[in-house]
Design a protein around this motif. Sequence first.
Motif, short mmCIF file in Angstrom:
data_model
loop_
_atom_site.label_atom_id
_atom_site.label_comp_id
_atom_site.label_asym_id
_atom_site.label_seq_id
_atom_site.Cartn_x
_atom_site.Cartn_y
_atom_site.Cartn_z
N LEU A 152 46.52 -3.67 6.74
CA LEU A 152 47.58 -2.80 7.24
C LEU A 152 48.92 -3.22 6.65
CD1 LEU A 152 46.50 -2.59 10.99
CD2 LEU A 152 46.23 -0.83 9.24
N ASP B 128 52.43 5.95 15.99
CA ASP B 128 52.90 7.20 15.38
C ASP B 128 52.65 7.26 13.88
OD1 ASP B 128 53.67 8.05 17.83
OD2 ASP B 128 55.81 7.75 17.55
N VAL C 6 50.66 4.84 10.48
CA VAL C 6 50.01 3.64 9.97
C VAL C 6 49.91 3.77 8.45
CG1 VAL C 6 47.81 2.43 9.83
CG2 VAL C 6 48.63 3.19 12.04
N LYS D 67 40.73 3.87 16.73
CA LYS D 67 42.18 3.91 16.53
C LYS D 67 42.57 4.23 15.08
CE LYS D 67 43.41 -0.13 18.37
NZ LYS D 67 42.31 -0.46 19.29
N LEU D 68 43.82 4.71 14.93
CA LEU D 68 44.35 5.03 13.60
C LEU D 68 44.30 3.82 12.67
CD1 LEU D 68 47.57 7.15 14.18
CD2 LEU D 68 45.20 7.90 13.84
N THR D 69 44.56 2.65 13.24
CA THR D 69 44.56 1.45 12.40
C THR D 69 43.18 1.21 11.78
OG1 THR D 69 44.30 0.25 14.49
CG2 THR D 69 46.48 0.25 13.52
N ALA E 73 42.60 3.85 9.02
CA ALA E 73 43.37 3.53 7.81
C ALA E 73 42.72 2.40 7.03
CB ALA E 73 44.81 3.16 8.20
N LEU E 74 42.23 1.38 7.76
CA LEU E 74 41.59 0.24 7.08
C LEU E 74 40.33 0.67 6.34
CD1 LEU E 74 42.13 -2.60 9.69
CD2 LEU E 74 43.04 -2.49 7.36
N ILE F 9 48.80 7.48 7.51
CA ILE F 9 48.36 8.41 8.56
C ILE F 9 49.51 8.62 9.53
CG2 ILE F 9 46.65 8.88 10.36
CD1 ILE F 9 44.76 6.95 9.06
N THR F 10 49.88 9.90 9.77
CA THR F 10 50.89 10.20 10.78
C THR F 10 50.28 11.11 11.84
OG1 THR F 10 51.66 12.07 9.45
CG2 THR F 10 52.90 10.01 9.26
N VAL F 11 50.78 10.95 13.06
CA VAL F 11 50.30 11.75 14.19
C VAL F 11 51.19 12.98 14.33
CG1 VAL F 11 49.89 11.77 16.67
CG2 VAL F 11 49.45 9.69 15.34
N ASN G 220 45.94 15.42 16.39
CA ASN G 220 45.99 16.05 15.09
C ASN G 220 46.77 15.12 14.16
OD1 ASN G 220 46.81 17.95 12.94
ND2 ASN G 220 45.56 19.27 14.24
#
Lengths: 99, 99, 99, 99, 99, 99, 99
Positions: free
Chosen positions: E4, E78, E80, G18-20, G23-24, G37-39, G48
């Motif tokens: 990250l 929000d 990452v 989770k987003l993390t 992304a990983l 990645i954005t929310v 979304n």
Amino acid sequence: MQGLRRIVLDVLKTHEPKLTDLALKLCNLEGVDGVNITVHEIDKSTENIKITIEGNMLNYEEIRKVVESMNGVIHSIDEVAAGKKIINEVKTPQDRKYF
Amino acid sequence: MQGLRRIVLDVLKTHEPKLTDLALKLCNLEGVDGVNITVHEIDKSTENIKITIEGNMLNYEEIRKVVESMNGVIHSIDEVAAGKKIINEVKTPQDRKYF
Amino acid sequence: MQGLRRIVLDVLKTHEPKLTDLALKLCNLEGVDGVNITVHEIDKSTENIKITIEGNMLNYEEIRKVVESMNGVIHSIDEVAAGKKIINEVKTPQDRKYF
Amino acid sequence: MQGLRRIVLDVLKTHEPKLTDLALKLCNLEGVDGVNITVHEIDKSTENIKITIEGNMLNYEEIRKVVESMNGVIHSIDEVAAGKKIINEVKTPQDRKYF
Amino acid sequence: MQGLRRIVLDVLKTHEPKLTDLALKLCNLEGVDGVNITVHEIDKSTENIKITIEGNMLNYEEIRKVVESMNGVIHSIDEVAAGKKIINEVKTPQDRKYF
Amino acid sequence: MQGLRRIVLDVLKTHEPKLTDLALKLCNLEGVDGVNITVHEIDKSTENIKITIEGNMLNYEEIRKVVESMNGVIHSIDEVAAGKKIINEVKTPQDRKYF
Amino acid sequence: MQGLRRIVLDVLKTHEPKLTDLALKLCNLEGVDGVNITVHEIDKSTENIKITIEGNMLNYEEIRKVVESMNGVIHSIDEVAAGKKIINEVKTPQDRKYF
């Protein structure tokens, strides 16, 4: 001794002579590095233009004479920069007072 | 000892002397690297201008004296920067409180 | 050990002492690279200002003492940056939730 | 002797010949470094385009002849830059007068 | 193995401990290059803040523990970013769907 | 002889083949440095896309053939750049005429 | 042979994983330089998100499989870039047609 580095002029001129001829005359004055002319309003017989001139030791009187010799009248000087380097206007929260 | 690097002034002046003359006087003060003057409001006899001055160890009192000797009155200091380098204002979400 | 790199403060102060004096005092604190002060609101007896300070290992308590010794009160800390490098706030689509 | 560095033209032309052909003709004129053409309005038989040309010692008359030979009519010159370097228009607080 | 690089958090916290203390704790976590905290909403007893953290191999669980140990609650992640380099969100014409 | 450096196309296509396949076909044409495709409108059976292609000596006819072979129709060429370097459109005060 | 350099995806996913973690997983696919990645919207059970991936020779099918294995559904591909270099979308006066 430091001199003028940028002058921005609000000018009213007749359509002739052309903008290209005015720009060429101005950019060949002593001390001028570059000239930019944009058209803001066009009427039947006149046009309102903005002239931006940058360089070293700009001579306002010579610039004024060239503009007038090309059927232009300087309405106002809108911005001036002078010194060792060209400083731009810094926007501050107080600018909104004028809007 | 670190000094003033940028001063932004809100000034009211008569139309004469010209902006070009005021800019030349200011840019030849000690410590001044550059001066920018923009016109914000023009009235029949006065004009409201913003003066941005950058340099090293700027002397506010000398700047004020030059402005007043050219028929100008400083309404307010709108921004000041000081130190080893010029820091700009950082916009934050809290700025909207004032709008 | 990493320290504070940027602090943005919302401050209310009396008109005197002048912004130039406050900026000079702050920029000569240990660890300070630069200070920027902008005016957001001017009232009859007070002015609301934003102070942005950047440097290395900034000491918030020392900054607060200088501000208070110059007739200022810190209303809030609006932004803080710390670490090996100064990171700016990243705008995300979720920011609009607050508007 | 310094010459023209940028010309921005407001042109009305028929759909044929294509924009790609007009751009190719213009970019092969002497002194031209690059040409950009954007479409602003499309009608049944005509299109309103903006042509931006940059280079050294641009020849307005040659440019005009190429535009007209490709079924185009120059409505106005919207911006001109000339000199040792290309200067962009500087935005000033007075620009709002026109809005 | 890539990790990250940036985490943006929407956090609700009590006024104490101060933002400066939270920033210092976060910027001394392993892998953290820098931390930025901005204030979005201030209430009587709480404040809504946005935390942006950049670095290498950021550890979300350690970050969460620090935030919670400082009286903060993470409302949402929000943004990452992960990988060999930090990629910013690219704005596309489809973004307007959400407005 | 100088050639085309950038072409921006407004294209209507069916959902299949995918954007990724269209981009791959276009970026492997001779002279193409890069291709960008963004989606502007999505309908039940079609999508309106904008294709930006940059390179040297771009061949419009080959590009058109690839687009059509992928179930696309070129509605219009929205921008073209040609010459030794890529020139961007310059915004002028006259642009507002069209709004 | 040139490949995909950037893919922007509009994805609906459950809150977990989770987003993390997403992304990983994405940033460790072959050819990926970075992932953002954005929310955009958060509902009770879904969110979304917009995923921006940059790299060399990106493999869309592998990306899709990772997204689906993390409880995500790709709604649309919003932007694609391919070729020797990443080209951004160029804004043109015709973009306003869609607003």
